[in-house]
Design an enzyme around this catalytic site. Structure first.
Site, mmCIF file in Angstrom:
data_model
loop_
_atom_site.group_PDB
_atom_site.id
_atom_site.type_symbol
_atom_site.label_atom_id
_atom_site.label_comp_id
_atom_site.label_asym_id
_atom_site.label_seq_id
_atom_site.Cartn_x
_atom_site.Cartn_y
_atom_site.Cartn_z
ATOM 1 N N ARG A 1 -2.299 7.600 9.988
ATOM 2 C CA ARG A 1 -1.338 8.062 9.116
ATOM 3 C C ARG A 1 -1.095 9.706 8.730
ATOM 4 N NH1 ARG A 1 0.193 4.159 5.668
ATOM 5 N NH2 ARG A 1 0.569 5.463 4.085
ATOM 6 N N HIS B 1 37.727 4.599 34.650
ATOM 7 C CA HIS B 1 37.724 5.719 35.866
ATOM 8 C C HIS B 1 36.746 5.374 36.703
ATOM 9 C CE1 HIS B 1 41.063 7.709 33.667
ATOM 10 N NE2 HIS B 1 40.215 7.494 32.536
ATOM 11 N N LYS C 1 16.923 2.953 24.740
ATOM 12 C CA LYS C 1 15.881 1.972 24.313
ATOM 13 C C LYS C 1 15.917 0.816 25.125
ATOM 14 C CE LYS C 1 14.514 4.051 22.264
ATOM 15 N NZ LYS C 1 14.410 5.182 21.518
ATOM 16 N N CYS D 1 -0.081 10.188 4.389
ATOM 17 C CA CYS D 1 -1.372 10.502 4.401
ATOM 18 C C CYS D 1 -2.108 9.297 4.084
ATOM 19 C CB CYS D 1 -1.690 11.408 3.204
ATOM 20 S SG CYS D 1 -0.820 12.983 3.398
ATOM 21 N N LYS E 1 3.993 9.182 24.834
ATOM 22 C CA LYS E 1 4.789 9.836 23.580
ATOM 23 C C LYS E 1 5.088 11.160 23.631
ATOM 24 C CE LYS E 1 6.077 8.676 19.445
ATOM 25 N NZ LYS E 1 7.470 8.060 19.631
ATOM 26 N N TRP F 1 -1.402 14.334 6.478
ATOM 27 C CA TRP F 1 -0.278 14.490 7.122
ATOM 28 C C TRP F 1 0.615 15.608 6.423
ATOM 29 C CZ3 TRP F 1 2.119 12.864 11.691
ATOM 30 C CH2 TRP F 1 3.617 13.235 11.743
ATOM 31 N N GLU G 1 14.138 1.699 28.497
ATOM 32 C CA GLU G 1 12.862 2.371 28.423
ATOM 33 C C GLU G 1 11.621 1.335 28.490
ATOM 34 O OE1 GLU G 1 12.802 4.709 24.509
ATOM 35 O OE2 GLU G 1 11.265 5.305 25.922
ATOM 36 N N ASN H 1 -1.400 10.384 -1.783
ATOM 37 C CA ASN H 1 -0.475 10.278 -0.671
ATOM 38 C C ASN H 1 0.890 10.300 -1.259
ATOM 39 O OD1 ASN H 1 0.821 9.218 1.615
ATOM 40 N ND2 ASN H 1 0.501 7.100 1.085
ATOM 41 N N GLY H 2 1.653 10.928 -0.836
ATOM 42 C CA GLY H 2 3.113 10.992 -1.343
ATOM 43 C C GLY H 2 3.462 12.476 -1.912
ATOM 44 N N GLU I 1 21.833 6.213 22.999
ATOM 45 C CA GLU I 1 20.439 5.727 22.487
ATOM 46 C C GLU I 1 20.091 4.439 22.697
ATOM 47 O OE1 GLU I 1 18.039 7.288 21.908
ATOM 48 O OE2 GLU I 1 16.708 6.027 20.570
HETATM 49 O O1 M6R Z 1 8.803 14.455 20.521
HETATM 50 P P1 M6R Z 1 10.414 14.596 21.157
HETATM 51 O O2 M6R Z 1 11.113 14.194 20.025
HETATM 52 O O3 M6R Z 1 10.574 15.832 21.371
HETATM 53 O O4 M6R Z 1 10.587 13.795 22.532
HETATM 54 C C1 M6R Z 1 11.723 13.910 23.316
HETATM 55 C C2 M6R Z 1 11.647 12.572 24.037
HETATM 56 O O5 M6R Z 1 10.400 12.606 25.226
HETATM 57 C C3 M6R Z 1 11.469 11.362 23.227
HETATM 58 O O6 M6R Z 1 12.954 11.322 22.448
HETATM 59 C C4 M6R Z 1 11.912 10.133 24.297
HETATM 60 O O7 M6R Z 1 13.012 10.150 24.885
HETATM 61 C C5 M6R Z 1 11.503 8.901 23.345
HETATM 62 N N1 M6R Z 1 10.240 8.697 23.379
HETATM 63 C C6 M6R Z 1 12.445 7.616 23.789
HETATM 64 O O8 M6R Z 1 12.276 6.684 22.843
#
Ligand code: M6R
Length: 604
Positions: free
Chosen positions: A27, A503, A484, A2, A599, A74, A487, A100-101, A480
Site C-alpha cells: 500500500r 487501405h 492489454k 497508506c 512493471k 504512500w 501483453e 490512511n486517506g 490500449e
Molecule cells: O510507469 P510508466 O507508466 O512510465 O510505464 C510505461 C509503460 O512501460 C507501461 O505503461 C506499460 O506499457 C504497461 N505496463 C502496459 O500495461
C-alpha cells in the site's frame, strides 16, 4: 493509499505491528512508523524508507509494550521524509495518530489550530488530526475523537492513542478501509485483511462512520454520535496470498475492480463549487497565457492515455497538442520554445525513456508537467509541476487503474485549461461536471457486467490474431485494448483507425477473425457502422462496444452506460481489460507477471 495497523493484547506490540506493516507494504513504502505505550510513556519511532529501515532502528532500541499503532506511507501531502512519516502527534505528544486517506479541509483546520497556538512539524494533512484531537481532549479519548472527526472533511481511517490512557485504542473509518481482527484476549486492526490473518480469522469490517474503542478485554462499536452498534464478525477462510489480493485471484483483477474508487480519489479534492481546482498548478497559472502548444510524451499504456489527453485538450481547451512515444521524442529534435508546455505521463515515474524525454524538454527550456502515480518518483521530482493520479499502488504489470486514472486526470486538466482560458460555456460546463461526477458509478455498473465477457474471451483465446478498430477517442482506446490483450494473453493483436482498414489491413480479415469495434462517438457512429459492416462482409466475428445502434448488427454487443462522448474512454476500456484478462487466464498465462515484461522499465 497508506497502510495502518494497531494492536492491543498480550503479545509484543512492536512485533505484531512490524509484521502487519510488512503485509501492507504493497500500500506504500515511502516511510514507516509506530507509536507504542511503554513503561516510560507513549513513544514514537519512525523513519523514511521501507519498513526494513524501521525494523533496523527498532531492532537496536526496541519499544516494549502491548498496545500500539503503526503506519506505512504512500506520500500524498508532503515528500517522503522522517518528519512526514506517521504517527503524528500534537506538540505535547499527548495524542498519537496514524491515518490512511486525505483530509480535504486540512489547510483551513491548520490555520485555526496555528491561531490557537499549535506548531506543526510536518507538511502532512494528518498532523492536523493529532492537534485537533488534542485541542478537544479532556481525558476521554473516544469523546475527543468523535468531536474532532465531526470537523474533518475527506476520507480517513484513523487509529489513535492518548498518552494518558495507556489501555485504550480508538479507531474510526470514513471512506478508507479498516478491519478489526478479534482474537482471544487481543485485537488487531489493519487497512487490509492479510495483516490480521496470523492472529485470527474473526473479522469485523468497519463501515463509514464507525468508531471503535478497543481495550484489553472489550471492543465497543458505535457511530460518530456515540450510539452503540451491534455487528456480527465475519469468518475469513482465505489463505494469506488470496487475502493480499483482497480475495481476487490476481492483482490485475483486484486493480480493475478498484477503478471506481480510484476515479473518486482522483477527483475528490479537485472539484469544488462548480469549478475544477488544481492547486498543484497554482504556480503555472501565470505561465498559461504564453502557452501556444502542448507536447505529451510517454510510453506504452501511459502513451495511450496521452492520446486521449491530446483529443480532450484540443477539443475542450482548444490548444494544439502533439503526442510522442518517449523513446522517439528526444531523437526527433522536437521544436520546443517558450510557448511549449511538455506533459510527461508515467505511472511509475521511473521509466527511463520518459525521464530522458523530460530532461531533454527541460534542457530545451520547456516547463514540464508530470502526470504520475508515484509522488516521490524521479519524474515527479524533476518536473516543474505534478498532478498525481491517486490510483494507489499498481502491482500487476498490465496497467489498468493507473491508465484510467490518467484518463481522468486528462479530463480534469482539459476542463481546467478551458476554465482558465475562459472558453467554455456555463451550460457545457454543467454537462461535463455531471458526467465526471457520475463516472465512478458508471464504472461500477460496467464492472458488474464483467462475468458476461468471459464467453467472448473464450472465443478470442482460440485465435492467433485479433483486430481492434475505432475512430477518434475510440481509436486511442482501441490501441490500449490491443496492448492489454497482447501483453498478457500473447495473442497477436493490432489496433487500427477504422477508416484506415480498407487501405491494406482489410486483406487480413477472413472467416471468423475477431474484430473488436468501439463506437462511443456520436459524430462518427454512422461511419463506424459502415466499417463494421465492411469487416463482417469478409467474415469477421465482431464484438461491438458502445452505441445502441450496434445491437443486432454485431455478433456480440457490450453496452456501456450513457455519458458525454468526450468522457466515454474511462468506461469503454474496462470491457477490453476484462477480455484480455479472461483470455490470459483461459490460456493459462501468468497474468500478473507476463513473460519478458517488467512493471517499471528503467533502461532505455
Ligand atoms: O510507469 P510508466 O507508466 O512510465 O510505464 C510505461 C509503460 O512501460 C507501461 O505503461 C506499460 O506499457 C504497461 N505496463 C502496459 O500495461
Amino acid at each position: 493509499m497508506c497502510g495502518i495497523v494497531g494492536y492491543i493484547g498480550k503479545r509484543s506490540a512492536q512485533e505484531v505491528l512490524l509484521a502487519g506493516l510488512e503485509r501492507l507494504e504493497y500500500r506504500g513504502y515511502d516511510s514507516a512508523g509506530v507509536a507504542i505505550h511503554t513503561e516510560t510513556g507513549l513513544c514514537v519511532q519512525k523513519a523514511k524508507g521501507r519498513i526494513s529501515v524501521l525494523q533496523n532502528v527498532l531492532g537496536k532500541s526496541p519499544l516494549k509494550g502491548t498496545i500500539g499503532i503503526g503506519h506505512t506511507r504512500w506520500a500524498t501531502h508532503g515528500k517522503p521524509s522522517d518528519a512526514n512519516a506517521h504517527p503524528h502527534t500534537d506538540n505535547d505528544c499527548a495524542i498519537s495518530v496514524v491515518h490512511n486517506g486525505i483530509i480535504e479541509n486540512y489547510m483551513e483546520l491548520k490555520q485555526q489550530l496555528i491561531a490557537q497556538g499549535a506548531t506543526f512539524s510536518s507538511e502532512t494533512d494528518t498532523e492536523v488530526i493529532a492537534h485537533l484531537i488534542a485541542s478537544v481532549y479532556t481525558g476521554d479519548l473516544v469523546a475527543a475523537v468523535r468531536n474532532a472527526v465531526s470537523h474533518i472533511r475527506g476520507a480517513f481511517a484513523l487509529a489513535v492513542l492518548a498518552a494518558q490512557q495507556p489501555d485504550q485504542l480508538v479507531v474510526v473509518r470514513m471512506h478508507s478501509p479498516l478491519v478489526i481482527g478479534i482474537g482471544h484476549g487481543e485485537y488487531v486492526i489493519a487497512s487490509d485483511i492479510p495483516a490480521i490473518l496470523p492472529y485470527t480469522r474473526e473479522v469485523c469490517v468497519l463501515e463509514d462512520g464507525d468508531v471503535v474503542v478497543l481495550s484489553y478485554d472489550a471492543m465497543k462499536l458505535m457511530d460518530v454520535q456515540g450510539s452503540t452498534i451491534e455487528r456480527a464478525p465475519l469468518h475469513i477462510d482465505w489463505d494469506v496470498a488470496t487475502a493480499e489480493k483482497n480475495g481476487f485471484e490476481h492483482f490485475m483483477l483486484k486493480e480493475m475492480h478498484e477503478q471506481p474508487n480510484a476515479y473518486r480519489e482522483t477527483m475528490r479534492t479537485r472539484m469544488h463549487d462548480g469549478r475544477i481546482v488544481l492547486t498543484e498548478l497554482d504556480a503555472f497559472v501565470a505561465v498559461l497565457p504564453k502557452i501556444g502548444r502542448i507536447h505529451i510524451v510517454a510510453c506504452g499504456t501511459a502513451y495511450h492515455a496521452g492520446l486521449i489527453g491530446q483529443k480532450l485538450i484540443e477539443r475542450i481547451a482548444g490548444i494544439p497538442v502533439e503526442v510522442d512515444v518517449a523513446s522517439e521524442y528526444r531523437y526527433r529534435e522536437p521544436i520546443i520554445d517558450a510557448h511549449t508546455w511538455v506533459i510527461v505521463v508515467s505511472q511509475s515515474g521511473e521509466t527511463a525513456d520518459t525521464l530522458a524525454a523530460l530532461r531533454e524538454a527541460k534542457r530545451r527550456g520547456a516547463r514540464v508537467l508530470a502526470i504520475t502515480n508515484v509522488v516521490a518518483s524521479s519524474v515527479a521530482r524533476e518536473a516543474d509541476d505534478v498532478l498525481l493520479t491517486m490510483a494507489g499502488p499498481e502491482i500487476a504489470v498490465a496497467s489498468t487503474k493507473a491508465y484510467t486514472t490518467m484518463v481522468v486526470v486528462f479530463q480534469l486538466l482539459s476542463l481546467w485549461l478551458a476554465q482558465e482560458r475562459k472558453i467554455v460555456l456555463r451550460s457545457e460546463c454543467e454537462d461535463w461536471w455531471r458526467a465526471l461526477e457520475q463516472l465512478p458509478v458508471h464504472a461500477q455498473h460496467v464492472l458488474q457486467q464483467a462475468p458476461k465477457w468471459h464467453a467472448i474471451a473464450q472465443k478470442i483465446s482460440l485465435h492467433d490474431h485479433v483486430f481492434f478498430i475505432g475512430r477518434g477517442l475510440d481509436y486511442a482506446v482501441a490501441q490500449e485494448g490491443s496492448l492489454k490483450l497482447k501483453e498478457i494473453s500473447y495473442i497477436h493483436s493490432e489496433a487500427y483507425a477504422a477508416g484506415e482498414l480498407k487501405h491494406g489491413t482489410l486483406a487480413l480479415i477472413s472467416e471468423g477473425v475477431p474484430v473488436i469495434a468501439l463506437a462511443t462517438q456520436a459524430d462518427v457512429c454512422e461511419k463506424m457502422l459502415s466499417n463494421i459492416i465492411e469487416v463482417q462482409a469478409r467474415g469477421a466475428y465482431v464484438i461491438g462496444i458502445g452505441a445502441p445502434q450496434l445491437r443486432g448488427i454485431v455478433d456480440e454487443y457490450i453496452d456501456i452506460p450513457q455519458t458525454i462522448d468526450a468522457f466515454s474512454s474511462a468506461l469503454s476500456v474496462i470491457p477490453l481489460q476484462f477480455v484480455a484478462y479472461y483470455a490470459a487466464c483461459i490460456r493459462g498465462n501468468d497474468v500478473d507477471k507476463p513473460r519478458n515484461l517488467a512493471k517499471s522499465v528503467t533502461v532505455e
